[in-house]
Design a protein around this motif. Structure first.
Motif, PDB file in Angstrom:
ATOM      1  N   SER A 367       0.951  -1.237  -0.015  1.00 47.11           N
ATOM      2  CA  SER A 367       0.052  -0.029  -0.026  1.00 47.11           C
ATOM      3  C   SER A 367       0.936   1.185  -0.028  1.00 47.11           C
ATOM      4  O   SER A 367       2.119   1.285   0.468  1.00 47.11           O
ATOM      5  N   THR A 368       0.389   2.283  -0.666  1.00 47.19           N
ATOM      6  CA  THR A 368       0.912   3.447  -0.503  1.00 47.19           C
ATOM      7  C   THR A 368       0.095   4.497   0.297  1.00 47.19           C
ATOM      8  O   THR A 368      -1.283   4.101   0.352  1.00 47.19           O
ATOM      9  N   ASN A 369       0.476   5.649   0.955  1.00 48.68           N
ATOM     10  CA  ASN A 369      -0.350   6.126   1.891  1.00 48.68           C
ATOM     11  C   ASN A 369      -0.275   7.716   1.635  1.00 48.68           C
ATOM     12  O   ASN A 369       0.400   8.210   2.171  1.00 48.68           O
ATOM     13  N   GLU A 370      -0.938   8.112   0.385  1.00 50.95           N
ATOM     14  CA  GLU A 370      -0.791   9.572  -0.076  1.00 50.95           C
ATOM     15  C   GLU A 370      -1.659  10.542   0.960  1.00 50.95           C
ATOM     16  O   GLU A 370      -2.781  10.034   1.430  1.00 50.95           O
ATOM     17  N   LEU A 371      -1.102  11.325   1.213  1.00 52.74           N
ATOM     18  CA  LEU A 371      -1.700  12.269   2.174  1.00 52.74           C
ATOM     19  C   LEU A 371      -2.718  13.117   1.303  1.00 52.74           C
ATOM     20  O   LEU A 371      -2.331  13.965   0.172  1.00 52.74           O
ATOM     21  N   ALA A 372      -3.960  13.644   1.809  1.00 50.12           N
ATOM     22  CA  ALA A 372      -4.960  14.285   1.012  1.00 50.12           C
ATOM     23  C   ALA A 372      -4.641  15.922   1.395  1.00 50.12           C
ATOM     24  O   ALA A 372      -4.001  16.045   2.526  1.00 50.12           O
ATOM     25  N   PRO A 373      -4.827  16.903   0.567  1.00 50.53           N
ATOM     26  CA  PRO A 373      -4.865  18.020   0.954  1.00 50.53           C
ATOM     27  C   PRO A 373      -5.390  18.545   2.027  1.00 50.53           C
ATOM     28  O   PRO A 373      -6.723  17.997   2.089  1.00 50.53           O
ATOM     29  N   ASN A 374      -5.090  19.565   2.646  1.00 52.20           N
ATOM     30  CA  ASN A 374      -5.760  20.113   3.827  1.00 52.20           C
ATOM     31  C   ASN A 374      -6.857  21.162   3.031  1.00 52.20           C
ATOM     32  O   ASN A 374      -6.419  21.902   1.865  1.00 52.20           O
ATOM     33  N   VAL A 395      -7.235   4.565  13.324  1.00 48.23           N
ATOM     34  CA  VAL A 395      -7.111   3.945  14.333  1.00 48.23           C
ATOM     35  C   VAL A 395      -6.714   2.330  14.294  1.00 48.23           C
ATOM     36  O   VAL A 395      -7.108   1.886  13.283  1.00 48.23           O
ATOM     37  N   GLY A 396      -5.663   1.981  15.179  1.00 44.97           N
ATOM     38  CA  GLY A 396      -5.406   0.503  14.846  1.00 44.97           C
ATOM     39  C   GLY A 396      -3.801   0.472  14.794  1.00 44.97           C
ATOM     40  O   GLY A 396      -3.156   1.483  14.918  1.00 44.97           O
ATOM     41  N   GLN A 397      -3.494  -0.681  14.216  1.00 41.70           N
ATOM     42  CA  GLN A 397      -2.133  -1.109  13.917  1.00 41.70           C
ATOM     43  C   GLN A 397      -1.678  -0.238  12.782  1.00 41.70           C
ATOM     44  O   GLN A 397      -2.387   0.032  11.952  1.00 41.70           O
ATOM     45  N   GLY A 398      -0.250  -0.169  12.847  1.00 36.86           N
ATOM     46  CA  GLY A 398       0.144   0.482  11.677  1.00 36.86           C
ATOM     47  C   GLY A 398       0.199   1.917  11.761  1.00 36.86           C
ATOM     48  O   GLY A 398      -0.076   2.443  12.565  1.00 36.86           O
ATOM     49  N   PHE A 399       0.484   2.827  10.726  1.00 30.73           N
ATOM     50  CA  PHE A 399       0.529   4.296  10.511  1.00 30.73           C
ATOM     51  C   PHE A 399       0.125   4.778   9.300  1.00 30.73           C
ATOM     52  O   PHE A 399       0.451   5.472   8.794  1.00 30.73           O
ATOM     53  N   ALA A 400      -1.086   4.131   8.980  1.00 33.83           N
ATOM     54  CA  ALA A 400      -1.916   4.773   7.892  1.00 33.83           C
ATOM     55  C   ALA A 400      -2.548   5.976   8.122  1.00 33.83           C
ATOM     56  O   ALA A 400      -2.796   5.921   9.355  1.00 33.83           O
ATOM     57  N   THR A 401      -2.719   6.929   7.408  1.00 32.46           N
ATOM     58  CA  THR A 401      -3.217   8.075   7.464  1.00 32.46           C
ATOM     59  C   THR A 401      -4.762   8.223   6.777  1.00 32.46           C
ATOM     60  O   THR A 401      -4.894   7.564   5.756  1.00 32.46           O
ATOM     61  N   THR A 402      -5.479   9.070   7.357  1.00 35.72           N
ATOM     62  CA  THR A 402      -6.936   9.313   6.760  1.00 35.72           C
ATOM     63  C   THR A 402      -7.146  10.573   7.021  1.00 35.72           C
ATOM     64  O   THR A 402      -6.989  11.308   8.017  1.00 35.72           O
ATOM     65  N   PRO A 403      -8.134  11.324   5.909  1.00 38.97           N
ATOM     66  CA  PRO A 403      -8.560  12.607   6.239  1.00 38.97           C
ATOM     67  C   PRO A 403      -9.561  12.692   7.397  1.00 38.97           C
ATOM     68  O   PRO A 403     -10.630  11.931   7.280  1.00 38.97           O
ATOM     69  N   ILE A 404      -9.685  13.814   8.224  1.00 42.06           N
ATOM     70  CA  ILE A 404     -10.745  13.727   9.145  1.00 42.06           C
ATOM     71  C   ILE A 404     -11.169  15.196   8.816  1.00 42.06           C
ATOM     72  O   ILE A 404     -10.578  16.197   8.294  1.00 42.06           O
TER      73      ILE A 404
END
Length: 492
Positions: A367-374, A395-404
């Motif tokens: 997987s790649t974990n591309e950051l969404a723009p602010n 939330v959870g294991q690993g360090f994937a990011t998600t837009p909130i």
């Protein structure tokens, strides 16, 4: 110190839709709040041969939706007087002057006059000329004139109109109303920018990728068909509302938060609009006209619309600002009829981090974990508030990011008690504050920008209709952003 304002309002077009839907309810709200009390009067003028008694019935009917106290409404309406009036007949102004002077003495109005021209613009010059020639303007109080859009059909007609008005009134006496400038969240733009260092520090081409302004309407042309077919979305919405919003978003910080200083900075921003060549218009602006869909008629089948009309009911465009702060940042604008919903919003899209240290989640195989723009969103209507989209850890294991998304909306009680646009602007005019009105130089630079686009469109036949009602316009609107590697934040 009393907050009461003292003035005689003369409303040319006093029997019209604007007066009944907006002006009378707004004046009544000022009356309820004590800004208008004993020392005010209103003269309504139009061709219809009404009596004062019938006029009072019209005033009362216009306030029906406010559920106001009947005695309060009756007392308010007693300040209104009607005069049947032909704006082209000099003799009628003699009668108007006599009534004005009588009411001035009766209500103690101190010679303060506000003239509201709620009529077609082709009468503005005639009215202004007669107000001067028949000596209706006073020397012992203020004289102010409020005019509605459209202020001209292009730069040349706007200049003629302005010359006619300024032959009677000084520029600081002319109040060109743009009701968007009276909206709560449009006025909030300056507070967001200049009241928060976090935003003003980032408010430039180093940190902002693009800015999107959307004014979406769900309905069609309705009762405005005749006007709209001679105008279109570009003239009706872009030249005034959208470019006014854009000037507030892009202007530099004024020395002080005053009418003069804000006007200086807005004019500088509008002067910096990049003028397009005809070839660049084709690349950077999209027009549309809605088709039929089920029970909805196509634009050309609407009542009073020509069956071969090429009037635009949708516009999307890319606007560039050629100055140090904004060089290279595209401002995408769009507006139209018969779109997915009715709303106005501004989306400020920030650049992604230069280095993404979270570009791989070790707990996923590939997987790649591309950051969404602010994205900072200013919701103007129907919801009033802000949204901020930012990246956070899943939330959870690993360090994937998600837009909130962080949200703030004005609460319903505060919004319900907040003054509407016309109420704010009438109050400003009473105070002699034209900060939230449009000045001539702003009008001039806006028309010069729009005229190039309109001229190109007039010389090229479009392939209409080209979008379905209930969508966000033609596919070319999305392609406009895709060519730059961008996309609309709001999607249907």
């Amino acid at each position: 110190m009393s907050k009461e304002k003292i003035a005689l309002f003369t409303i040319f077009g006093g029997t019209g839709d604007l007066a009944q839907r907006k002006l009378y309810p707004s004046l009544f709200k000022l009356y309820q709040k004590g800004y208008l009390q004993d020392h005010f009067a209103v003269i309504g003028t139009a061709r219809r041969p009404w009596t004062d008694e019938h006029y009072h019935e019209i005033i009362t009917d216009s306030l029906a939706s406010l559920d106001a106290d009947a005695e309060k409404v009756k007392a308010f309406a007693s300040h209104f007087y009607y005069q049947s009036h032909d704006v082209t007949d000099a003799q009628h102004y003699v009668t108007l002057k006599r009534l004005s002077e009588t009411l001035d003495a009766q209500y103690g109005l101190q010679g303060n006059r506000i003239f509201y021209l709620a009529m077609a613009p082709n009468f503005f010059g005639t009215i202004a000329q007669h107000l001067k020639s028949e000596n209706i303007l006073t020397n012992n109080g203020f004289n102010r004139v409020i005019i509605e859009k459209p202020f001209g059909h292009d730069f040349e007609s706007a200049k003629v109109l302005n010359d006619e008005l300024t032959a009677t009134f000084d520029e600081n006496q002319v109040y060109r109303i743009d009701h968007y400038l009276g909206k709560e969240m449009i006025q909030n733009i300056s507070a967001i920018r200049f009241g928060n260092n976090i935003w003003e520090f980032l408010w430039n081409n180093r940190y902002i990728s693009n800015v999107q302004i959307t004014l979406s309407e769900k309905l069609g042309v309705e009762e405005r068909a005749v006007y709209y077919d001679n105008s279109g979305a570009l003239r009706d919405m872009v030249q005034n509302h959208i470019l006014q919003i854009l000037s507030l978003l892009t202007m530099d910080q004024p020395v002080e938060f005053t009418e003069n200083d804000i006007n200086i900075e807005k004019v500088k921003a509008l002067r910096s609009l990049r003028p397009y060549t005809p070839a660049e218009v084709a690349d950077n602006f999209v027009r549309g006209q809605y088709a039929a869909d089920g029970d909805i008629k196509d634009y050309r089948s609407e009542d009073k619309i020509s069956p071969d009309s090429n009037t635009d009911t949708f516009v999307a465009g890319k606007v560039m600002i050629d100055n140090f702060r904004w060089s290279g940042v595209p401002f995408y604008v769009r507006t139209g009829k018969r779109l997915a919903d009715k709303f106005t919003r501004i989306d400020v899209v920030f650049k992604r981090p230069i280095v993404n240290i979270f570009n791989h989640d070790n707990n996923a195989s590939d997987s790649t974990n591309e950051l969404a723009p602010n994205v900072l969103t200013i919701n103007v209507e129907p919801t009033e508030g802000f949204e901020l989209r930012m990246n956070a850890k899943c939330v959870g294991q690993g360090f994937a990011t998600t837009p909130i998304q962080l949200d703030y909306d004005h609460d319903s009680e505060a919004t319900a008690n907040s003054p509407e646009a016309y109420e704010r602007l009438l109050h400003d005019a009473l105070n002699g504050d034209a900060t939230n009105f449009t000045h001539w130089q702003e009008v001039a630079y806006s028309w010069k920008f729009v005229d190039v686009i309109q001229k190109y469109w007039d010389e090229h036949t479009p392939d209409f209709p080209n979008y379905r009602p209930g969508t966000m316009g033609p596919a070319a609107s999305d392609e406009l952003l895709k060519r730059d590697g961008n996309e609309w934040v709001y999607k249907e």
